[in-house]
Enzyme design. Structure first.
Site, PDB file in Angstrom:
ATOM      1  N   HIS A   1       0.743  -1.266   0.009  1.00 25.11           N
ATOM      2  CA  HIS A   1       0.087   0.180  -0.015  1.00 25.11           C
ATOM      3  C   HIS A   1       0.830   1.115  -0.047  1.00 25.11           C
ATOM      4  CE1 HIS A   1      -3.288  -2.963   0.796  1.00 25.11           C
ATOM      5  NE2 HIS A   1      -3.874  -2.004   0.113  1.00 25.11           N
TER       6      HIS A   1
ATOM      7  N   GLU B   1     -10.728 -11.377  -4.470  1.00 26.64           N
ATOM      8  CA  GLU B   1      -8.964 -11.257  -4.273  1.00 26.64           C
ATOM      9  C   GLU B   1      -8.415 -12.434  -3.487  1.00 26.64           C
ATOM     10  OE1 GLU B   1      -8.281  -7.787  -2.203  1.00 26.64           O
ATOM     11  OE2 GLU B   1     -10.005  -7.771  -0.967  1.00 26.64           O
TER      12      GLU B   1
ATOM     13  N   ASP C   1      -4.267  -8.626  -3.872  1.00 25.01           N
ATOM     14  CA  ASP C   1      -4.236  -9.845  -2.893  1.00 25.01           C
ATOM     15  C   ASP C   1      -4.431 -11.281  -3.766  1.00 25.01           C
ATOM     16  OD1 ASP C   1      -3.948  -8.648  -0.453  1.00 25.01           O
ATOM     17  OD2 ASP C   1      -5.622  -7.840  -0.707  1.00 25.01           O
TER      18      ASP C   1
ATOM     19  N   CYS D   1      -9.421  -3.877  -9.990  1.00 23.32           N
ATOM     20  CA  CYS D   1      -8.928  -2.448  -9.235  1.00 23.32           C
ATOM     21  C   CYS D   1      -7.610  -2.870  -8.700  1.00 23.32           C
ATOM     22  CB  CYS D   1      -9.891  -2.046  -8.379  1.00 23.32           C
ATOM     23  SG  CYS D   1     -10.354  -3.372  -6.886  1.00 23.32           S
TER      24      CYS D   1
HETATM   25  C1  PEP Z   1      -6.206  -5.704  -4.405  1.00 23.27           C
HETATM   26  O1  PEP Z   1      -6.129  -6.487  -3.461  1.00 23.27           O
HETATM   27  O2  PEP Z   1      -5.879  -5.972  -5.558  1.00 23.27           O
HETATM   28  C2  PEP Z   1      -7.119  -4.317  -4.194  1.00 23.27           C
HETATM   29  C3  PEP Z   1      -7.222  -3.618  -5.005  1.00 23.27           C
HETATM   30  O3  PEP Z   1      -7.155  -4.275  -2.858  1.00 23.27           O
HETATM   31  P1  PEP Z   1      -5.959  -3.650  -1.751  1.00 23.27           P
HETATM   32  O4  PEP Z   1      -4.722  -3.366  -2.760  1.00 23.27           O
HETATM   33  O5  PEP Z   1      -6.240  -2.437  -0.952  1.00 23.27           O
HETATM   34  O6  PEP Z   1      -5.594  -4.834  -0.798  1.00 23.27           O
HETATM   35 MG    MG Z   2      -6.902  -6.188  -1.664  1.00 26.86          MG
END
Ligand code: PEP
Ligand code: MG
Length: 577
Positions: free
Chosen positions: A190, A432, A456, A503
């Protein structure tokens, strides 16, 4: 000196280094204004007084519980605090160099230690050792009470640190930081995601970089290629200045795409939306022509604070985003705390495997009050624009059923309170985890849409920590397992008549735009920075060509074969300078 790491956020930054990691690398150095020097000196005097009180207390205890003889050792320490040597030296340094007190004290202590061994006189050596010990105590007191965050840095610097948390990265938004470099971390951590959101070039995973760089060194950070150059010669500097200009020109050259649709040459249309973490990103996003927000990571509001945000505070934050984006939709993803994001107010016990622990929807179901407060705020916001809601880390249908039950309770309460909300708000889930991917056909019957979280999904399907720089070589969206899962998810959703977005960071990588298009992905959500490039690739492709590419790559047995073909293809579509 040139170092290589993980290219985490594109762009080139040239500037002075700022060592941030206080715990590992003693203290950070930063300049203070003329008027602030006296405040720094006052803080120093307070820390000296606090240290004196602590030593007096220890001395009293030792005298009582042991003997006066031992207690006298502390007498020598107290003498140091009364000796003007250390005090005057530090104060002069703050005034002369206009720097922060911790760094001034630390550098005085460092020069003391380097002179240490040069002393022949035993008595003098012992005294110097006392001064050093006491100095460290004062320093500890200063660091404990005056924790600086990245938000305090108001110089245009490049932060060099052992690691940075997602909360650190958010604080960068309020600072003048132009780039950062860390020793650990992966491309889909993140922290890296935040760097791309803030358009800050970043390189992660350069082992021991903090030991090779000093605050004030000149650095070139090439976030596109994962390279950091320390104290470059003039020729290299010029070369990178030119390269930076070219890169900016390339980005500017794509701005014409802003208002054009993401449509193939033969008229097949997909949606391109953006990922955000904080409301302030919405302006960037609009500048790049996003057709909505594909994931709003609401948990960032919960990080780095002492109390949970109230329903009203959340409502205000969401409303800002939703009304600014109106008439485009905003997909609000409910809190995904856990993994690499910590919400200290929840006082959660430490877990051996945080990514496999009480994270995301699991945490929300464990703390229904926290969850309901957020849901209420989201539903209230639905009157101010177009909202969809999405739940993270679903692993089984029971979680979806539980969530839907709580949604009904929240709706009921809102109706009772006569608060208006959008009754037909779409409810979706993130796919995910491998279990949700493989049960996509079952889950699709319960929801209005899917959004594939590849960050994920790759981590869990390939059993590779997404934040690990050491395993980065195994973390690969081109792995046949990932391609098969994605294809299966999209097909299962379409059979049940629901749409599918993505996403995860894979959606914003131009190299995957054509394969994802060919697999039938309906919505691509990415950091704003990637929108133009992905759109350009889609606009130069036909759906027929994309489908053909999918059938070719699904026959490969290694990620390397896949990569070679898709990279070659994308180069035909976009003119990288
Ligand atoms: C993902 O896991 O791809 C996602 C978009 O959520 P995050 O990156 O916040 O875990
Ligand atoms: Mg995620």
């Amino acid at each position: 000196m040139l170092y290589s790491g993980i290219a985490a956020s594109p762009g080139i930054a040239i500037g002075r280094a700022f060592l941030y990691d206080i715990e590992k690398y003693k203290v950070a150095r930063y300049e203070v204004s003329e008027s602030q020097t006296e405040e720094e000196i006052d803080q120093f005097k307070e820390a000296v007084q606090r240290t004196k009180n602590e030593i007096l207390e220890v001395k009293r205890k030792v005298a009582k519980e042991m003997s006066k003889e031992y207690a006298d050792i502390f007498g020598a320490h107290l003498l140091v605090l009364e000796d003007p040597f250390l005090i005057i030296e530090v104060i002069q340094k703050i005034r002369k160099e206009k720097i922060n007190v911790e760094y001034a004290l630390w550098s005085v202590l460092e020069s003391l230690i380097s002179n240490f061994n040069a002393l022949d006189d035993d008595y003098m050596r012992e005294r110097a050792s006392d001064v050093y010990d006491i100095g460290r105590r004062i320093l500890q007191n200063l660091v404990d009470t005056k924790k600086i965050t990245l938000a305090d840095i108001q110089e245009e610097v490049i932060v060099v640190s052992h690691t940075l948390s997602p909360a650190d990265a958010v604080n960068m938004y309020k600072s003048e930081i132009i780039s950062f470099v860390t020793e650990i971390g992966g491309k889909t951590s993140h922290t890296a995601i935040m760097a791309r959101a803030l358009e800050v070039p970043a390189v992660l995973g350069i082992k021991d970089i903090s030991s090779w760089v000093r605050s004030g060194d000149l650095l070139i950070v090439d976030g596109s290629r994962g390279i950091v150059i320390v104290n470059p010669d003039n020729e290299t500097l010029l070369e990178y200045e030119k390269r930076r200009e070219k890169l900016n020109e390339f980005i500017k050259g794509l701005t014409f795409l802003k208002d054009l649709p993401a449509q193939t040459l033969d008229g097949y249309r997909v949606e391109i939306t953006a990922n955000i973490e904080i409301p302030e990103e919405v302006d960037f996003v609009k500048n790049y022509g996003a057709e909505g927000i594909g994931i709003y990571r609401t948990e960032f509001m919960f990080l780095d604070r002492n109390e949970l945000p109230s329903e009203d505070e959340q409502f205000e934050e969401y409303r800002k985003v939703v009304s600014k984006m109106n008439p485009y939709p905003v997909i609000i993803r409910t809190i995904d705390v856990g993994g690499d994001k910590f919400a200290s107010q929840l006082n959660l016990p430490q877990e051996m495997n945080p990514s496999l622990g009480l994270r995301a929807i699991r945490l929300c179901l464990e703390y229904p009050d926290v969850f309901k407060t957020q849901l209420k705020a989201i539903f209230r916001t639905s009157k101010h624009g177009k909202i969809k809601i999405m739940f993270p880390m679903i692993t089984c249908i029971n979680e979806v059923i539980q969530v839907k039950k709580i949604i009904e309770e929240v709706k009921h309460e809102l109706r009772e309170e006569k608060i208006a909300f959008d009754e037909s708000m779409e409810v979706g889930i993130m796919i995910e985890t491998p279990s949700s991917a493989l049960c996509a056909d079952i889950l699709a019957s319960e929801v209005d849409f899917f959004s594939i979280g590849t960050n994920d999904l790759i981590q869990y399907a390939l059993a590779v920590d997404r934040g690990s720089e050491r395993l980065a070589y195994l973390y690969n969206p081109s792995h046949p397992a990932i391609l098969r899962l994605i294809k299966f998810i999209i097909e299962a959703a379409h059979i049940k008549g629901i749409w599918v977005g993505m996403c995860g960071e894979m959606a914003g990588d131009p190299a995957y735009a054509i394969p994802l298009l060919g697999m039938g992905l309906d919505e691509f959500s990415m950091s704003a920075l990637s929108i133009s490039e992905v759109k350009e690739v889609i606009r130069n492709t036909t759906i027929h060509e994309a489908k053909e590419l999918v059938s070719v790559i699904l026959d490969f047995s290694t990620p390397e074969e896949v990569e070679e073909v898709i990279k070659k293809k994308v180069k035909e579509k976009i003119n990288y300078k």
